[in-house]
Design a protein around this motif. Structure first.
Motif, PDB file in Angstrom:
ATOM      1  N   PHE A 478       0.831  -1.204   0.000  1.00  0.00           N
ATOM      2  CA  PHE A 478       0.000   0.000   0.000  1.00  0.00           C
ATOM      3  C   PHE A 478       0.867   1.256   0.000  1.00  0.00           C
ATOM      4  N   GLU A 479       2.077   1.180   0.502  1.00  0.00           N
ATOM      5  CA  GLU A 479       2.956   2.341   0.591  1.00  0.00           C
ATOM      6  C   GLU A 479       3.675   2.550  -0.745  1.00  0.00           C
ATOM      7  N   PRO A 480       3.546   3.753  -1.344  1.00  0.00           N
ATOM      8  CA  PRO A 480       4.183   3.990  -2.654  1.00  0.00           C
ATOM      9  C   PRO A 480       5.704   3.836  -2.631  1.00  0.00           C
ATOM     10  N   GLU A 481       6.366   4.132  -1.485  1.00  0.00           N
ATOM     11  CA  GLU A 481       7.823   4.038  -1.457  1.00  0.00           C
ATOM     12  C   GLU A 481       8.339   2.589  -1.523  1.00  0.00           C
ATOM     13  N   GLN A 482       7.451   1.625  -1.301  1.00  0.00           N
ATOM     14  CA  GLN A 482       7.862   0.223  -1.374  1.00  0.00           C
ATOM     15  C   GLN A 482       7.825  -0.317  -2.805  1.00  0.00           C
ATOM     16  N   ARG A 483       7.127   0.341  -3.660  1.00  0.00           N
ATOM     17  CA  ARG A 483       6.847  -0.215  -4.986  1.00  0.00           C
ATOM     18  C   ARG A 483       8.042  -0.188  -5.947  1.00  0.00           C
ATOM     19  N   PRO A 484       8.887   0.852  -5.955  1.00  0.00           N
ATOM     20  CA  PRO A 484      10.006   0.834  -6.908  1.00  0.00           C
ATOM     21  C   PRO A 484      10.915  -0.381  -6.748  1.00  0.00           C
ATOM     22  N   GLU A 485      11.190  -0.778  -5.510  1.00  0.00           N
ATOM     23  CA  GLU A 485      12.054  -1.947  -5.300  1.00  0.00           C
ATOM     24  C   GLU A 485      11.396  -3.216  -5.819  1.00  0.00           C
ATOM     25  N   ILE A 486      10.086  -3.325  -5.666  1.00  0.00           N
ATOM     26  CA  ILE A 486       9.376  -4.496  -6.185  1.00  0.00           C
ATOM     27  C   ILE A 486       9.392  -4.488  -7.714  1.00  0.00           C
ATOM     28  N   SER A 487       9.179  -3.297  -8.314  1.00  0.00           N
ATOM     29  CA  SER A 487       9.221  -3.202  -9.786  1.00  0.00           C
ATOM     30  C   SER A 487      10.593  -3.574 -10.325  1.00  0.00           C
ATOM     31  N   ALA A 488      11.660  -3.131  -9.623  1.00  0.00           N
ATOM     32  CA  ALA A 488      13.015  -3.464 -10.062  1.00  0.00           C
ATOM     33  C   ALA A 488      13.258  -4.964  -9.974  1.00  0.00           C
ATOM     34  N   ALA A 489      12.697  -5.605  -8.936  1.00  0.00           N
ATOM     35  CA  ALA A 489      12.856  -7.058  -8.813  1.00  0.00           C
ATOM     36  C   ALA A 489      12.136  -7.786  -9.947  1.00  0.00           C
ATOM     37  N   PHE A 490      10.965  -7.297 -10.326  1.00  0.00           N
ATOM     38  CA  PHE A 490      10.254  -7.856 -11.486  1.00  0.00           C
ATOM     39  C   PHE A 490      11.110  -7.742 -12.758  1.00  0.00           C
ATOM     40  N   GLN A 491      11.712  -6.555 -12.931  1.00  0.00           N
ATOM     41  CA  GLN A 491      12.502  -6.325 -14.133  1.00  0.00           C
ATOM     42  C   GLN A 491      13.741  -7.226 -14.175  1.00  0.00           C
ATOM     43  N   ARG A 492      14.404  -7.387 -13.035  1.00  0.00           N
ATOM     44  CA  ARG A 492      15.574  -8.278 -13.000  1.00  0.00           C
ATOM     45  C   ARG A 492      15.176  -9.718 -13.311  1.00  0.00           C
ATOM     46  N   LEU A 493      14.060 -10.135 -12.785  1.00  0.00           N
ATOM     47  CA  LEU A 493      13.602 -11.502 -13.036  1.00  0.00           C
ATOM     48  C   LEU A 493      13.258 -11.702 -14.503  1.00  0.00           C
ATOM     49  N   GLN A 494      12.652 -10.685 -15.134  1.00  0.00           N
ATOM     50  CA  GLN A 494      12.315 -10.778 -16.548  1.00  0.00           C
ATOM     51  C   GLN A 494      13.587 -10.866 -17.406  1.00  0.00           C
ATOM     52  N   GLU A 495      14.569 -10.050 -17.079  1.00  0.00           N
ATOM     53  CA  GLU A 495      15.816 -10.080 -17.844  1.00  0.00           C
ATOM     54  C   GLU A 495      16.573 -11.381 -17.645  1.00  0.00           C
ATOM     55  N   TRP A 496      16.477 -11.933 -16.451  1.00  0.00           N
ATOM     56  CA  TRP A 496      17.234 -13.162 -16.179  1.00  0.00           C
ATOM     57  C   TRP A 496      16.585 -14.383 -16.823  1.00  0.00           C
ATOM     58  N   SER A 497      15.269 -14.504 -16.734  1.00  0.00           N
ATOM     59  CA  SER A 497      14.595 -15.730 -17.170  1.00  0.00           C
ATOM     60  C   SER A 497      13.942 -15.619 -18.539  1.00  0.00           C
ATOM     61  N   SER A 498      13.478 -14.412 -18.925  1.00  0.00           N
ATOM     62  CA  SER A 498      12.772 -14.198 -20.198  1.00  0.00           C
ATOM     63  C   SER A 498      11.495 -15.019 -20.297  1.00  0.00           C
ATOM     64  N   LEU A 499      10.904 -15.395 -19.172  1.00  0.00           N
ATOM     65  CA  LEU A 499       9.644 -16.150 -19.197  1.00  0.00           C
ATOM     66  C   LEU A 499       8.496 -15.223 -19.559  1.00  0.00           C
ATOM     67  N   GLY A 500       7.532 -15.762 -20.284  1.00  0.00           N
ATOM     68  CA  GLY A 500       6.461 -14.936 -20.828  1.00  0.00           C
ATOM     69  C   GLY A 500       5.402 -14.521 -19.839  1.00  0.00           C
ATOM     70  N   ASN A 501       5.313 -15.198 -18.674  1.00  0.00           N
ATOM     71  CA  ASN A 501       4.232 -14.877 -17.736  1.00  0.00           C
ATOM     72  C   ASN A 501       4.602 -13.778 -16.754  1.00  0.00           C
ATOM     73  N   ILE A 502       5.863 -13.368 -16.693  1.00  0.00           N
ATOM     74  CA  ILE A 502       6.287 -12.379 -15.700  1.00  0.00           C
ATOM     75  C   ILE A 502       5.652 -11.019 -15.979  1.00  0.00           C
ATOM     76  N   LYS A 503       5.587 -10.630 -17.246  1.00  0.00           N
ATOM     77  CA  LYS A 503       5.039  -9.309 -17.574  1.00  0.00           C
ATOM     78  C   LYS A 503       3.564  -9.207 -17.222  1.00  0.00           C
ATOM     79  N   TYR A 504       2.827 -10.330 -17.280  1.00  0.00           N
ATOM     80  CA  TYR A 504       1.403 -10.296 -16.932  1.00  0.00           C
ATOM     81  C   TYR A 504       1.209 -10.213 -15.418  1.00  0.00           C
ATOM     82  N   ALA A 505       2.056 -10.894 -14.666  1.00  0.00           N
ATOM     83  CA  ALA A 505       1.986 -10.774 -13.209  1.00  0.00           C
ATOM     84  C   ALA A 505       2.304  -9.345 -12.772  1.00  0.00           C
TER      85      ALA A 505
END
Length: 541
Positions: A478-505
């Motif tokens: 719920f706190e906006p300051e927590q979200r950038p770190e979560i978004s960066a983790a999503f991006q790292r996971l997408q770059e590392w695995s290239s799995l197609g379902n990450i962008k939808y999550a």
């Protein structure tokens, strides 16, 4: 007498035949003396071929000598029958030539075929004349020069690229262990001897490549579709061939076919399928494993497939509007808890399965279904006494849970992250959907565990299992300051695995954040409905 006979022998100078009187001659008849062949003149030798038999005593005929025939003459000479002169037709219709029948060569169809009520294949087109050397050259050029496939199913450079991508990238991404890789150590060797499994493997690898390719490659797409159709066809043929009277196909299905179902399920995940196709493969695997619980010759393969199924089956309950967990899911999870002396929890490949955390997730999902039903009925409170009582039981068990991994292992921080997100899942289910200090503290603690995970030296055993905890952290941020770190983790996971379902999550998490910022926090409780309204059905694994 002698003078008279001697005068007879020389009286006529034109005579060419000598005669003599012998004591054995009857009535003193002159006997014909046949001259030697070497004494005959050349003209007589040339005319011998035309000579006819001459009766004895014929003086004129005797002037032309003939060769004597050996043996007694036949009374009735053999007359050889005349052979019918029929040259074999080389221009007849194809049917008559195969039947070795005479063809009347009527165009366009011969009457012989019409009379016999057979299909006339017609006539071969006229060919240009070729010499013997040219014909021999054509025959040599018609000999197939292609060699057999080195590996069944891998045909051409694109297929080789798919195979190389699986062994170097996809298999590494899907690896969930610290020491061994079941996909490279079990699945790939099995695929080398099973063409259906090889087609499934190449289909999965091609899907991963195409899911991250900005421009569509027609040749890649054609090979991917080829492997897809061949994999499905061969799997159906395997099931059909194993079906016997009074026995279902899954009762006798082999290990490669079960592994093939696993790979096809992974394909839907890696390709980013949104239609829920993974459910068909998970249900098929449940049925196979339920029937074949005690009949796996390869125990390592059985444990890997069972753990894979349970991980994805229980994870699907987090994003599915209808609860996918059934009696088979619970029975398989119960059967997977082996005695301690047989296998330790740290030997498991997937977090949450062997350490018991996924058992909590299934119980929390039951609480969510009860609360969702009360919300639909318009109840004043989302929960009641039985729901809160079950929530307390789960909370106490989570507090008593102990991590079995050593602190110096990457699995240690990952296990704590899983427990933290499981508790957030429970708190998000029974508490009101609005910002609170408890939500902030719980998400901050989860982010601290996330920072403890290795990034540069990670072998894949932790990155491969981060999508589900990231999704739960995002839905509680719920706190906006927590979200950038979560978004960066999503991006790292997408770059590392290239799995197609990450962008939808990630897209669902960002929509939840937008609804939170718009003052619609209460609606964000039911993220399963948010996903269903988009028409999506995917796994967060």
């Amino acid at each position: 007498m002698l003078s008279s006979h001697g005068s007879l022998g020389i009286s006529s100078p034109e005579a060419t035949t000598d005669t003599a009187i012998t004591p054995d001659s009857e009535d003193d008849v002159a006997t014909e003396i046949i001259p030697k062949e070497e004494d005959a003149d050349e003209q007589a030798l040339e005319n011998r071929g035309d000579a006819k038999p001459i009766a004895a005593g014929d003086a004129d005929a005797a002037a032309q000598p003939t060769p004597r025939k050996r043996g007694r003459p036949r009374k009735h000479p053999i007359v050889e029958p005349k052979k019918t002169s029929h040259a074999r037709s080389k221009t007849g219709c194809g049917t008559c030539r195969r039947r070795k029948k005479k063809c009347d060569e009527t165009k366009p169809y011969c009457m012989n075929c019409e009379k016999n009520n057979v299909v006339c294949d017609g006539y071969e087109p006229k060919q240009p004349w070729r010499s013997g050397k040219q014909k021999a050259l054509v025959i040599r050029n018609q000999i197939p020069a292609e060699l057999p496939l080195l590996v069944d199913g891998v045909d051409g450079s694109i297929d080789q690229m798919f195979f190389r991508h699986f062994t170097t990238q996809v298999g590494r991404v899907l690896s969930l262990t610290d020491q061994q890789n079941p996909f490279l150590d079990i699945i790939v060797p099995m695929a080398m001897g099973h063409v259906g499994l090889m087609h499934s493997l190449l289909y999965l690898s091609g899907s991963c490549l195409m899911a991250n390719e900005p421009n569509t490659r027609a040749d890649w797409e054609e090979r991917q579709e080829h492997h897809s159709s061949k994999a499905m066809l061969l799997l159906k043929e395997d099931l059909a061939s194993l079906t016997s009277s009074g026995e279902t196909a899954v009762a006798t299905i082999g290990d490669p076919s079960i592994a093939q179902t696993l790979i096809l399920c992974l394909q839907t995940v890696c390709a980013g399928d949104l239609t829920g196709s993974y459910r068909h493969h998970l249900n098929a695997m449940k049925e196979m494993l339920m029937i074949r619980q005690g009949s796996f010759p390869n125990e390592q393969l059985r444990r890997f497939i069972l753990e894979f199924l349970l991980y994805h089956d229980y994870s699907s309950s987090i994003t599915s509007l209808s609860n996918p967990l059934d009696g088979r899911s619970l029975a398989l999870m119960k059967g997977f808890q082996l005695p301690e002396y047989m296998i330790q929890p740290q030997a498991g490949t997937l977090l949450g399965v062997m350490d018991g955390l996924f058992g909590f997730i299934s119980r929390i999902r039951q609480l969510r279904d009860q609360i969702r039903q009360r919300r639909a009925m318009g109840k004043e409170h989302w929960w009641d006494t039985p729901i809160i009582h079950d929530a307390f039981v789960i909370d106490n068990e989570l507090r008593a849970w102990e991590c079995m991994h050593p602190p110096d292992s990457p699995r240690y921080a990952a296990s704590l992250l899983y427990r933290q997100c499981t508790w957030i899942y429970l708190y998000r289910t029974v508490q009101l959907s609005r910002p609170s200090p408890t939500f902030k503290q719980a998400v901050d603690e989860g982010l601290r565990y996330l920072r403890m995970l290795p990034r540069e030296t990670d072998d894949g055993s932790t990155q491969s299992i981060l999508l589900m905890p990231l999704f739960l952290l995002g839905c509680a941020a719920f706190e906006p300051e927590q979200r950038p770190e979560i978004s960066a983790a999503f991006q790292r996971l997408q770059e590392w695995s290239s799995l197609g379902n990450i962008k939808y999550a990630k897209a669902i998490v960002e929509q939840v954040w937008q609804m939170m910022d718009e003052g619609r926090e209460e609606e964000t409780w039911d993220w399963e409905t948010i996903i269903a309204r988009r028409g999506w059905d995917f796994l967060v694994t």
